[in-house]
Motif scaffolding. Structure first.
Motif, short mmCIF file in Angstrom:
data_model
loop_
_atom_site.label_atom_id
_atom_site.label_comp_id
_atom_site.label_asym_id
_atom_site.label_seq_id
_atom_site.Cartn_x
_atom_site.Cartn_y
_atom_site.Cartn_z
N VAL A 6 0.86 -1.19 0.00
CA VAL A 6 0.00 0.00 0.00
C VAL A 6 0.89 1.24 0.00
CG1 VAL A 6 -1.84 1.26 1.17
CG2 VAL A 6 -1.78 -1.25 1.28
N ILE A 7 0.60 2.16 -0.93
CA ILE A 7 1.37 3.40 -1.05
C ILE A 7 0.40 4.58 -0.98
CG2 ILE A 7 2.89 4.78 -2.53
CD1 ILE A 7 3.85 2.14 -3.78
N ALA A 8 0.59 5.44 0.00
CA ALA A 8 -0.18 6.68 0.11
C ALA A 8 0.68 7.83 -0.39
CB ALA A 8 -0.62 6.92 1.55
N ALA A 9 0.18 8.57 -1.36
CA ALA A 9 0.98 9.65 -1.97
C ALA A 9 0.11 10.87 -2.17
CB ALA A 9 1.55 9.18 -3.31
N GLY A 10 0.69 12.05 -1.89
CA GLY A 10 -0.06 13.26 -2.14
C GLY A 10 0.42 14.44 -1.33
N ASP A 11 -0.46 15.42 -1.22
CA ASP A 11 -0.19 16.66 -0.49
C ASP A 11 -0.81 16.53 0.90
OD1 ASP A 11 0.02 19.19 0.51
OD2 ASP A 11 -0.90 20.20 -1.21
N PHE A 12 0.05 16.33 1.91
CA PHE A 12 -0.41 16.16 3.29
C PHE A 12 -0.56 17.50 4.01
CE2 PHE A 12 1.31 12.11 2.08
CZ PHE A 12 0.52 11.17 2.74
N ASN A 13 -0.04 18.56 3.41
CA ASN A 13 -0.15 19.92 3.97
C ASN A 13 0.38 20.01 5.39
OD1 ASN A 13 -1.09 22.26 2.46
ND2 ASN A 13 -2.86 20.99 1.92
N ILE A 14 1.44 19.25 5.70
CA ILE A 14 2.13 19.37 6.98
C ILE A 14 3.32 20.30 6.77
CG2 ILE A 14 3.37 18.16 8.81
CD1 ILE A 14 0.39 17.52 8.68
N PRO A 15 3.34 21.47 7.43
CA PRO A 15 4.37 22.47 7.14
C PRO A 15 5.70 22.14 7.80
CG PRO A 15 2.96 23.25 8.90
CD PRO A 15 2.39 21.93 8.45
N GLY A 16 6.70 22.90 7.42
CA GLY A 16 7.99 22.82 8.09
C GLY A 16 9.03 22.01 7.34
N GLY A 17 10.28 22.33 7.63
CA GLY A 17 11.41 21.61 7.09
C GLY A 17 11.81 20.45 7.98
N TRP A 18 12.97 19.90 7.69
CA TRP A 18 13.43 18.69 8.37
C TRP A 18 13.45 18.83 9.89
CZ3 TRP A 18 15.17 13.72 7.80
CH2 TRP A 18 15.05 13.18 6.52
N GLN A 51 10.17 29.91 4.68
CA GLN A 51 10.31 28.54 5.18
C GLN A 51 10.02 27.51 4.09
OE1 GLN A 51 7.04 26.85 7.58
NE2 GLN A 51 8.55 26.42 9.17
N TRP A 52 10.97 26.58 3.93
CA TRP A 52 10.71 25.42 3.08
C TRP A 52 9.83 24.43 3.85
CZ3 TRP A 52 11.61 24.58 -1.92
CH2 TRP A 52 12.56 25.37 -2.58
N SER A 53 9.00 23.70 3.11
CA SER A 53 8.15 22.68 3.72
C SER A 53 8.06 21.46 2.81
CB SER A 53 6.73 23.21 3.98
OG SER A 53 6.71 24.15 5.03
N PHE A 54 8.00 20.30 3.42
CA PHE A 54 7.68 19.07 2.69
C PHE A 54 6.18 18.82 2.84
CE2 PHE A 54 12.07 17.55 2.08
CZ PHE A 54 11.92 16.96 0.83
N LEU A 55 5.39 19.59 2.11
CA LEU A 55 3.95 19.37 2.13
C LEU A 55 3.59 18.04 1.48
CD1 LEU A 55 2.55 22.91 1.20
CD2 LEU A 55 3.11 21.98 3.45
N ASP A 56 4.41 17.61 0.54
CA ASP A 56 4.11 16.43 -0.27
C ASP A 56 4.98 15.26 0.17
OD1 ASP A 56 2.52 18.01 -2.53
OD2 ASP A 56 4.38 19.08 -2.10
N SER A 57 4.41 14.06 0.16
CA SER A 57 5.20 12.89 0.54
C SER A 57 4.64 11.63 -0.08
CB SER A 57 5.25 12.75 2.07
OG SER A 57 6.23 11.79 2.45
#
Length: 375
Positions: A234-246, A283-289
């Motif tokens: 199972v693979i969940a992919a998309g825009d999770f809209n969780i802000p922030g960098g590492w 601020q960079w963010s990994f909104l997508d994962s």
């Protein structure tokens, strides 16, 4: 009718038939029995056509001639001044849509050019017609599966999927709550196995408090746990809209929350800035994962994880995403306010056992992973 063939002719035909079975074309092998596949998630930012969808707030993305006749009052009711200004000034014609589609296609196919990724999960696509138009521009990718299901989003933005692999059964939407964008669930047949793709687009920072996204995250995790097993990845992919960098606390919480699962940017993209840049916050963010179960026949190849950046989709000096802008007289610039994230999956040497509840130790992130730049 009597057909006569000499011994030499029969021998040649026999060797030809044997050769077809013993040495099938390389393309057929790659198509039928892949040992790896790639998944891209991409928020394409407002991929609308130039026609009003009844009941949807798509007024910004219409030709000015139509807006001036019917929808200027609707433009005025938009929440933010920048949205109202765009609605009053943007002349969103089909020629503009074509430019938007062309830019998206160039970015998608910049990865593994000219084929592009095997599977693409897209957010913010208005309808299946636009998804098919995009697929036509990705002709060399040979996407045979195109899925988009209309949902209840008030703007009319949906999740779409393109795949080189065939679909198993019917796609479905999974609703967390009635008026929250649903997940898109599609089962694909890959090398005799089932890969269950769940496309997501969580509520934005503007429209929803952080608590609501974490509640939806728990719902998604339960969904993945219910569907994973020893024969299905199972693979969940998309825009999770969780802000922030590492190093920011929301991302650290995100990493901890998905402990026991593969998380593409955590496990394989330590050197990457992010997929989105908040200029107001600097601020960079990994909104997508991309998140994957660790049961099933496929596993994340950590060294494959990339943030896809090209001349078309990044600012030349700052390196920030170059969002799509309509300037004047159908002149446009940029592509989207998100970068795509892509990762590959490979067959496990040993399929893990233990069913749905199995958890493995967190994989060590690959230091070799980095942003993928087209220049």
């Amino acid at each position: 009718i009597r057909v006569t063939m000499g011994r030499n002719t029969i021998a040649v035909l026999f060797l030809f038939v044997i050769g077809l079975f013993a040495f099938p074309p390389e393309s057929a092998l790659a198509r039928e029995q892949p040992s790896s596949f790639s998944v891209m998630t991409y928020n394409v930012e407002n991929l609308f056509d130039a026609t009003h969808a009844i009941g949807k707030s798509d007024y910004t993305f219409l030709p000015l001639a139509i807006k001036y006749k019917r929808y200027l009052d609707d433009c005025q009711r938009l929440k933010f001044s920048v949205w109202r200004r765009q609605c009053h000034t943007w002349d969103w014609t089909d020629a503009v849509v074509e430019q938007k589609l062309t830019g998206l296609a160039q970015v998608i196919q910049s990865y593994n050019s000219p084929q592009g990724p095997d599977i693409v999960v897209l957010q913010e696509v208005e309808n299946i017609v636009l998804l098919r138009r995009l697929a036509r521009k990705l002709k060399s990718s040979h996407y045979q599966t195109m899925v988009l299901l209309e949902n209840t989003d008030p703007r009319g933005i949906d999740i779409g999927l393109l795949s080189r692999f065939p679909k198993v059964g019917e796609a479905q939407q999974d609703y967390f709550r009635r008026f929250v964008r649903p997940a898109l669930s599609v089962k694909l047949s890959i090398a005799g196995t089932t890969v269950h793709i769940i496309g997501v687009h969580f509520p934005s920072q503007i429209h929803s408090p952080q608590k609501a996204r974490w509640q939806q995250m728990q719902w998604l995790k339960t969904l993945v746990e219910q569907r994973q097993n020893s024969t299905t990845t199972v693979i969940a992919a998309g825009d999770f809209n969780i802000p922030g960098g590492w190093q920011d606390s929301p991302q650290q919480r995100f990493f901890q929350f998905w402990q026991g699962f593969s998380v593409a940017h955590r496990d394989g993209c330590q050197g990457c800035d992010g997929t989105h840049y908040y200029r107001s916050k600097k601020q960079w963010s990994f909104l997508d994962s991309i998140i994957a179960s660790r049961t099933g026949p496929w596993q994340l190849e950590t060294g494959s994880v990339r943030v896809v950046r090209t001349e078309q989709n990044r600012m030349p000096k700052s390196g920030y995403p170059r969002r799509f802008q309509l300037l004047d007289k159908e002149k446009t610039t940029g592509v989207s306010d998100h970068f795509p994230l892509v990762a590959s999956f490979v067959l496990r040497t040993e399929v893990p056992t233990g069913g749905r509840s199995q958890r493995n130790p967190t994989q060590t992130p690959s230091e070799s992973s980095q942003d993928a730049s087209g220049f």
